[in-house]
Design a protein around this motif. Structure first.
Motif, mmCIF file in Angstrom:
data_model
loop_
_atom_site.group_PDB
_atom_site.id
_atom_site.type_symbol
_atom_site.label_atom_id
_atom_site.label_comp_id
_atom_site.label_asym_id
_atom_site.label_seq_id
_atom_site.Cartn_x
_atom_site.Cartn_y
_atom_site.Cartn_z
ATOM 1 N N GLY A 136 0.814 -1.210 0.000
ATOM 2 C CA GLY A 136 0.000 0.000 0.000
ATOM 3 C C GLY A 136 0.846 1.257 0.000
ATOM 4 N N LEU A 137 1.894 1.275 0.833
ATOM 5 C CA LEU A 137 2.756 2.448 0.873
ATOM 6 C C LEU A 137 3.476 2.629 -0.454
ATOM 7 C CD1 LEU A 137 3.771 4.695 2.730
ATOM 8 C CD2 LEU A 137 5.643 3.198 3.421
ATOM 9 N N GLY A 138 3.949 1.510 -1.038
ATOM 10 C CA GLY A 138 4.619 1.600 -2.331
ATOM 11 C C GLY A 138 3.702 2.115 -3.426
ATOM 12 N N ALA A 139 2.441 1.624 -3.443
ATOM 13 C CA ALA A 139 1.480 2.115 -4.429
ATOM 14 C C ALA A 139 1.212 3.603 -4.230
ATOM 15 C CB ALA A 139 0.178 1.326 -4.330
ATOM 16 N N GLY A 140 1.125 4.029 -2.976
ATOM 17 C CA GLY A 140 0.921 5.448 -2.705
ATOM 18 C C GLY A 140 2.073 6.296 -3.210
ATOM 19 N N PHE A 141 3.305 5.829 -3.011
ATOM 20 C CA PHE A 141 4.468 6.545 -3.529
ATOM 21 C C PHE A 141 4.402 6.650 -5.055
ATOM 22 C CE2 PHE A 141 7.227 5.274 0.336
ATOM 23 C CZ PHE A 141 6.817 6.418 1.013
ATOM 24 N N GLY A 142 3.991 5.531 -5.701
ATOM 25 C CA GLY A 142 3.904 5.549 -7.160
ATOM 26 C C GLY A 142 2.896 6.564 -7.657
ATOM 27 N N PHE A 143 1.719 6.593 -7.042
ATOM 28 C CA PHE A 143 0.715 7.570 -7.438
ATOM 29 C C PHE A 143 1.173 8.992 -7.096
ATOM 30 C CE2 PHE A 143 -2.337 3.876 -6.853
ATOM 31 C CZ PHE A 143 -2.488 3.670 -8.211
ATOM 32 N N GLY A 144 1.911 9.131 -6.000
ATOM 33 C CA GLY A 144 2.453 10.438 -5.654
ATOM 34 C C GLY A 144 3.458 10.936 -6.679
ATOM 35 N N VAL A 145 4.289 10.014 -7.204
ATOM 36 C CA VAL A 145 5.237 10.378 -8.262
ATOM 37 C C VAL A 145 4.486 10.906 -9.481
ATOM 38 C CG1 VAL A 145 6.890 9.447 -9.932
ATOM 39 C CG2 VAL A 145 7.091 8.844 -7.527
ATOM 40 N N VAL A 146 3.354 10.270 -9.819
ATOM 41 C CA VAL A 146 2.554 10.719 -10.955
ATOM 42 C C VAL A 146 2.088 12.155 -10.742
ATOM 43 C CG1 VAL A 146 0.384 10.367 -12.194
ATOM 44 C CG2 VAL A 146 1.821 8.405 -11.616
ATOM 45 N N GLU A 147 1.600 12.464 -9.543
ATOM 46 C CA GLU A 147 1.104 13.810 -9.258
ATOM 47 C C GLU A 147 2.199 14.854 -9.435
ATOM 48 O OE1 GLU A 147 -0.754 13.933 -5.441
ATOM 49 O OE2 GLU A 147 -1.923 12.123 -5.799
ATOM 50 N N VAL A 148 3.392 14.559 -8.926
ATOM 51 C CA VAL A 148 4.498 15.508 -9.046
ATOM 52 C C VAL A 148 4.977 15.603 -10.490
ATOM 53 C CG1 VAL A 148 6.883 15.985 -8.356
ATOM 54 C CG2 VAL A 148 5.227 15.179 -6.658
ATOM 55 N N ALA A 149 5.072 14.459 -11.182
ATOM 56 C CA ALA A 149 5.603 14.445 -12.544
ATOM 57 C C ALA A 149 4.748 15.280 -13.494
ATOM 58 C CB ALA A 149 5.701 13.008 -13.047
ATOM 59 N N VAL A 150 3.434 15.277 -13.278
ATOM 60 C CA VAL A 150 2.560 16.074 -14.135
ATOM 61 C C VAL A 150 2.962 17.540 -14.091
ATOM 62 C CG1 VAL A 150 0.193 16.910 -14.414
ATOM 63 C CG2 VAL A 150 0.623 14.485 -14.042
ATOM 64 N N ARG A 151 3.293 18.025 -12.913
ATOM 65 C CA ARG A 151 3.685 19.429 -12.762
ATOM 66 C C ARG A 151 5.078 19.712 -13.334
ATOM 67 N NH1 ARG A 151 1.409 22.344 -8.590
ATOM 68 N NH2 ARG A 151 3.004 23.906 -9.085
ATOM 69 N N LEU A 152 5.885 18.678 -13.488
ATOM 70 C CA LEU A 152 7.249 18.873 -13.992
ATOM 71 C C LEU A 152 7.319 18.815 -15.511
ATOM 72 C CD1 LEU A 152 9.229 16.683 -11.422
ATOM 73 C CD2 LEU A 152 8.845 19.144 -11.394
ATOM 74 N N ILE A 153 6.201 18.529 -16.149
ATOM 75 C CA ILE A 153 6.144 18.529 -17.609
ATOM 76 C C ILE A 153 5.700 19.910 -18.066
ATOM 77 C CG2 ILE A 153 5.014 17.527 -19.637
ATOM 78 C CD1 ILE A 153 4.758 14.915 -18.084
#
Length: 293
Positions: A161-178
């Motif tokens: 669960g924590l790993g999946a949360g980190f993965g989805f969190g990376v997606v949220e940040v990556a969107v802003r970095l594009i």
């Protein structure tokens, strides 16, 4: 904010459908990153419908992330737990206690307060180091999944669960970095690959978590992983801010939404049977896991 809440609705309904499909699939190797389990789950029509809802939710999430601070979007997505609880009470006949209905109200109240306090997204787009750091964080999600496969059952669920949360969190940040969508800019931006890698890894870990018994602790870890970390990145590196004078209200709204979501993470925890119950496999299928995206 309407787009973010729409994404939460899509993710919340998808979680119920995908949980049913994942548990109907033949168990895999027990690894946290089990691609064969995902392939088996995709053969279930409920999982396919859930994926379609996830796709719609992801588009709405992208719209929200291009207009709102990450902390506001993250808190709205945490509301998917409330959507899951309400959906399950309708589709699966699960009952919400008074405490759980109060948690739903707390999430909604916190989101309303957060919506009033949120300013526009920050002007920062992150530097090269943050882009490469997001890609490294996405790769680390796979490492978390591989390590989780060697843990005991209860610890494994928490790690997945924590790993999946980190993965989805990376997606949220990556969107802003594009910061550009032309091919020459997009394909040379590490954030694009962080988005794809982090999202794919999160789905693999989440599918495994949905199949393996109670995911109460895993759900709480996922909510924390996809809200707190990205919110801090948005505030510290991307200059997300609130409306003038509304910072205390934003903090209160964020904490209320998160607290309500964590209370709802306990929804679906099976009660200990007073009489000899059904086999363990049937018990696992009766449990309700909660999830967002």
């Amino acid at each position: 904010m309407l787009a973010a809440l729409g994404a939460a609705v899509c993710f919340g309904v998808a979680s119920v459908l995908q949980a049913m499909a994942a548990r109907a699939a033949v168990p895999g190797s027990g690894s946290g990153v089990d691609t064969r389990l995902l392939l088996r789950a995709v053969r279930q029509w409920r999982y396919v419908v859930g994926l379609a809802l996830d796709g719609a939710g992801f588009v709405l999430e992208l719209i929200a992330l291009r207009s709102l601070p990450i902390y506001a979007v993250g808190a709205a997505l945490a509301a998917s737990l409330a959507v899951t609880a309400v959906t399950a009470s309708r589709l699966l006949g699960a009952r919400l206690s008074g405490r759980e209905w109060a948690a739903v109200g707390t999430v909604c109240g916190g989101l309303a307060l957060l919506g009033l306090a949120s300013g526009s997204e920050g002007s920062g787009h992150g530097g090269t180091a943050l882009r490469w750091g997001s890609l490294a964080a996405a790769a680390a999600v796979f490492a978390v999944g591989a390590a989780a496969g060697r843990l005991p059952e209860r610890a494994r669920a928490a790690a997945l669960g924590l790993g999946a949360g980190f993965g989805f969190g990376v997606v949220e940040v990556a969107v802003r970095l594009i910061d550009g969508l032309t091919p020459s800019v997009l394909l040379t931006n590490p954030a694009l690959y962080a988005l794809l890698l982090g999202g794919g890894a999160a789905f693999l870990l989440l599918t495994s978590a949905l199949q393996r018994g109670s995911v109460t602790v895993a759900t709480a870890g996922m909510v924390l992983g996809e809200t707190v970390g990205p919110a801090l990145v948005g505030l510290l590196a991307l200059h997300d801010r609130t409306r003038s004078g509304w910072a205390p209200a934003a903090v209160l709204g964020f904490l209320l939404a998160l607290a309500g979501a964590l209370v709802l993470a306990r929804f679906g925890e099976p009660e200990a049977p007073e009489e000899p119950g059904p086999p363990a496999e049937a018990t696992r299928e009766a449990e309700l896991p909660l999830r967002r995206h």
